[in-house]
Design a protein around this motif. Structure first.
Motif, PDB file in Angstrom:
ATOM      1  N   ALA A   1       6.211   4.685  11.494  1.00 30.71           N
ATOM      2  CA  ALA A   1       5.468   5.837  10.950  1.00 30.71           C
ATOM      3  C   ALA A   1       6.413   6.924  10.462  1.00 30.71           C
ATOM      4  O   ALA A   1       7.543   7.053  10.932  1.00 30.71           O
ATOM      5  N   VAL A   2       5.892   7.691   9.483  1.00 34.43           N
ATOM      6  CA  VAL A   2       6.622   8.841   8.948  1.00 34.43           C
ATOM      7  C   VAL A   2       5.860  10.084   9.379  1.00 34.43           C
ATOM      8  O   VAL A   2       4.650  10.186   9.149  1.00 34.43           O
ATOM      9  N   LYS A   3       6.594  11.016  10.007  1.00 34.75           N
ATOM     10  CA  LYS A   3       5.938  12.258  10.447  1.00 34.75           C
ATOM     11  C   LYS A   3       6.229  13.345   9.424  1.00 34.75           C
ATOM     12  O   LYS A   3       7.386  13.581   9.069  1.00 34.75           O
ATOM     13  N   LEU A   4       5.177  13.997   8.947  1.00 34.90           N
ATOM     14  CA  LEU A   4       5.352  15.026   7.929  1.00 34.90           C
ATOM     15  C   LEU A   4       5.344  16.425   8.556  1.00 34.90           C
ATOM     16  O   LEU A   4       4.755  16.625   9.633  1.00 34.90           O
ATOM     17  N   LYS A   5       5.957  17.355   7.842  1.00 36.33           N
ATOM     18  CA  LYS A   5       6.046  18.727   8.347  1.00 36.33           C
ATOM     19  C   LYS A   5       4.657  19.354   8.515  1.00 36.33           C
ATOM     20  O   LYS A   5       4.454  20.176   9.405  1.00 36.33           O
TER      21      LYS A   5
ATOM     22  N   ASP B   1       0.880  -1.170   0.000  1.00 31.52           N
ATOM     23  CA  ASP B   1       0.000   0.000   0.000  1.00 31.52           C
ATOM     24  C   ASP B   1       0.927   1.232   0.000  1.00 31.52           C
ATOM     25  O   ASP B   1       1.594   1.511   0.992  1.00 31.52           O
ATOM     26  N   VAL B   2       0.999   1.927  -1.159  1.00 27.92           N
ATOM     27  CA  VAL B   2       2.071   2.921  -1.347  1.00 27.92           C
ATOM     28  C   VAL B   2       1.564   4.361  -1.228  1.00 27.92           C
ATOM     29  O   VAL B   2       0.561   4.736  -1.832  1.00 27.92           O
ATOM     30  N   THR B   3       2.326   5.155  -0.448  1.00 27.52           N
ATOM     31  CA  THR B   3       2.089   6.608  -0.403  1.00 27.52           C
ATOM     32  C   THR B   3       3.395   7.297  -0.766  1.00 27.52           C
ATOM     33  O   THR B   3       4.459   6.929  -0.255  1.00 27.52           O
ATOM     34  N   MET B   4       3.321   8.285  -1.660  1.00 29.74           N
ATOM     35  CA  MET B   4       4.516   9.054  -2.030  1.00 29.74           C
ATOM     36  C   MET B   4       4.407  10.460  -1.436  1.00 29.74           C
ATOM     37  O   MET B   4       3.332  11.049  -1.434  1.00 29.74           O
TER      38      MET B   4
ATOM     39  N   ALA C   1       3.908   3.196   8.384  1.00 34.48           N
ATOM     40  CA  ALA C   1       4.856   2.645   7.399  1.00 34.48           C
ATOM     41  C   ALA C   1       5.544   1.395   7.927  1.00 34.48           C
ATOM     42  O   ALA C   1       6.020   1.371   9.060  1.00 34.48           O
ATOM     43  N   ASP C   2       5.569   0.348   7.068  1.00 31.03           N
ATOM     44  CA  ASP C   2       6.386  -0.839   7.374  1.00 31.03           C
ATOM     45  C   ASP C   2       7.720  -0.750   6.652  1.00 31.03           C
ATOM     46  O   ASP C   2       8.711  -1.340   7.072  1.00 31.03           O
ATOM     47  N   ILE C   3       7.682  -0.059   5.495  1.00 25.87           N
ATOM     48  CA  ILE C   3       8.888   0.133   4.678  1.00 25.87           C
ATOM     49  C   ILE C   3       8.903   1.587   4.226  1.00 25.87           C
ATOM     50  O   ILE C   3       7.864   2.128   3.840  1.00 25.87           O
ATOM     51  N   VAL C   4      10.073   2.211   4.283  1.00 28.59           N
ATOM     52  CA  VAL C   4      10.222   3.565   3.725  1.00 28.59           C
ATOM     53  C   VAL C   4      11.349   3.507   2.697  1.00 28.59           C
ATOM     54  O   VAL C   4      12.397   2.908   2.957  1.00 28.59           O
ATOM     55  N   VAL C   5      11.104   4.075   1.524  1.00 20.91           N
ATOM     56  CA  VAL C   5      12.190   4.200   0.542  1.00 20.91           C
ATOM     57  C   VAL C   5      12.429   5.686   0.327  1.00 20.91           C
ATOM     58  O   VAL C   5      11.488   6.446   0.093  1.00 20.91           O
ATOM     59  N   VAL C   6      13.697   6.072   0.438  1.00 18.07           N
ATOM     60  CA  VAL C   6      14.046   7.484   0.310  1.00 18.07           C
ATOM     61  C   VAL C   6      14.827   7.704  -0.985  1.00 18.07           C
ATOM     62  O   VAL C   6      15.814   7.011  -1.248  1.00 18.07           O
TER      63      VAL C   6
END
Ligand code: FDA
Ligand code: NAD
Length: 434
Positions: A241-245, A188-191, A252-257
């Motif tokens: 989890a990813v915290k946004l500004k 399940d992808v969020t960009m 998130a289980d996986i983060v790709v940067v």
């Protein structure tokens, strides 16, 4: 301390190194003359595969399938090929010191390698979120993608986090290719990216609208105009989890940067002239220091067509600059002249069943043509860039090989444009008449 000496050394074992080796052999190489030193533990391969077929859920590409030079339709150079030709592959070896004055390289394990002629082909490294102090950015399952080891770690995580949630930080090449690859793997992808549209380095708003719409139709969520400022992780240190500004928090289980690359030139700081963030070269990829050449991502070279110094971080230039440097080295030995590098910038990308190509320069006014409706059964569209009354760049999505050749020709010849409205109507037909 072990010490070795070679007539030619290529520092870096990526795309440029492989194509340079093939060119050396083509032009005449004696066994024992050439060594390639690479931090990676495998022979040179086509790096673009790592963000595409390497990540397919079925029928994924694996070595030795994509060693150079298959990416340009050439012979596949297996490790045995280097052995047969008497080329020493010094793999799994990081050079930590380069003394250009004494022509000496020193590895992390204290091996000394000397050379007569050096080709610097160290490529780029990734920019890390920890470089700008993003909180929690060292949690497990936050991935970057540059080398095959990075890709292997990502593949393992995709299997471990089956059907989980993935967040992609960055809306450039890596962002778009990895967003698609993870979606194909049923995550399940969020960009997330800061700009108003994806790939702003190249895309116009019109081009980007197509890809954003297409990705949305595939079920990818896109959050624009904000950045990741921190990460939460569990007691195992795994990202959660990813915290946004803007205050949002994404599970998130996986983060790709993929927030950009940086040419690897620190080993040579203060020893060689630099320009625009790279090592300055001439049209033969000679640096300011005799017997030292620089090719691929690290070189800032004269781009004759646009009459300026440029650095290009794409595979086509890595291949061609490497070949040009070797031609220049061999010609100098034989006292023969060769033509200066005359490069037409060429970039491309593929994701889902989409495929685009771009040639030339993305400056000036733009004209979008064709069907860029992301819901169309067979979308096909392009963009011309016009500067001072001439076409200087062309982009085409879903072009046939013949059509892609046509747009390359247009970008090279830079035909004048009398009537922009007419150009919009003609679209690809204009390219066919040039
Ligand atoms: P490259 O990065 O290929 O090789 C550098 C080598 O040097 C590496 O093996 C590295 O380990 C080694 N090295 C560096 N420092 C060292 C040291 N101190 N000691 C020893 N070894 C050292 N482009 C494009 O046009 N289309 C595409 O689809 C893609 N796709 C793509 C996907 C991914 C995942 C990446 C990372 C990049 C792309 N690119 C691309 C960009 C393209 O791959 C890139 O421009 C070329 O690989 C550059 O070739 P180089 O040989 O300059 O560096
Ligand atoms: P990029 O420069 O293409 O994209 C970087 C993106 O990062 C920007 O567009 C922006 O959206 C985003 N960004 C910047 N700061 C951010 C932040 N703080 N938070 C969130 N997003 C932020 O770089 P990349 O995609 O990381 O690619 C790295 C290298 O790999 C480049 O050299 C690229 O050319 C190469 N590459 C090329 C291809 C291709 O040519 N098809 C494919 C993959 C990788």
């Amino acid at each position: 301390m072990a010490e070795k000496h070679f007539k030619y050394v290529i520092l870096g074992g990526g795309v440029a190194a492989g194509y340079a080796a093939r060119e050396f052999v083509k032009l005449g190489l004696n066994p024992g003359e050439l060594a390639i030193i690479s931090k990676e533990s495998v022979a040179p391969y086509e790096r673009p595969a790592l963000s595409k077929a390497y990540l397919f859920p079925q029928g994924a590409a694996r070595l030795p399938g994509f060693h150079v030079c298959v990416g340009s339709g050439g012979e596949r150079l297996l490790p045995e090929w280097y052995a047969e030709k008497g080329i020493e592959l010094i793999l799994g070896t990081e050079i930590v010191k380069a003394d250009l004055a004494s022509k000496t390289l020193t590895s992390a394990a204290d091996v000394i390698i000397k050379y007569d002629i050096l080709i610097i082909a160290t490529g780029s490294t990734v920019i890390r979120l920890s470089d700008f102090g993003v909180q929690g950015a060292d949690a497990n399952n936050i991935f970057y993608l540059r080398e095959i080891d990075d890709a292997d770690k990502l593949v393992a995580a995709i299997h471990a986090k089956k059907d989980g949630k993935a967040v992609i930080v960055g809306g450039g090449y890596i962002g778009l290719e990895l967003g698609a690859a993870l979606k194909l793997n049923n995550l399940d992808v969020t960009m997330v990216y800061p700009e108003p549209w994806c790939m702003p380095r190249l895309f116009t708003a019109g081009i980007a609208a197509f890809y954003e719409g297409y990705y949305a139709n595939k079920g990818i969520k896109i959050i624009k105009g904000t950045v990741a400022v921190g990460f939460d992780s569990d007691t195992n240190g795994d990202v959660t989890a990813v915290k946004l500004k803007d205050g949002r928090v994404l599970e998130a289980d996986i983060v790709v940067v993929g927030v950009g690359g940086r040419p690897l030139i620190t080993l040579f700081k203060g020893q060689v002239e630099e320009e625009k963030g790279g090592i300055k070269t001439d049209g033969f990829f000679k640096t300011s220091i005799p017997d030292i050449y620089a090719v691929g991502d690290v070189a800032t070279f004269p781009l004759k067509l646009f009459n300026e110094q440029r650095r290009v971080e794409h595979v086509d230039h890595a291949r061609k600059s490497a070949e040009q440097a070797v031609k220049a080295i061999k010609a100098a030995e034989e006292g023969k002249p060769i033509e200066e590098y005359d490069y037409l910038p060429y970039f491309y990308s593929r994701s889902f069943d989409l495929s685009w190509q771009f040639y030339g320069d993305n400056v000036g006014d733009t004209i979008l043509f064709g069907d860029n409706d992301p819901t169309s059964a067979k979308p096909k569209f392009g963009t011309y860039w016009i500067k001072e009354g001439k076409v200087v760049g062309v982009f085409l999505e879903s072009g046939s090989p013949e059509e892609n050749k046509l747009i390359a020709k247009v970008a090279k010849l830079q035909p004048p444009v009398q009537d922009p409205e007419q150009l919009e109507k003609e679209g690809l037909a204009f390219a066919a008449c040039v």
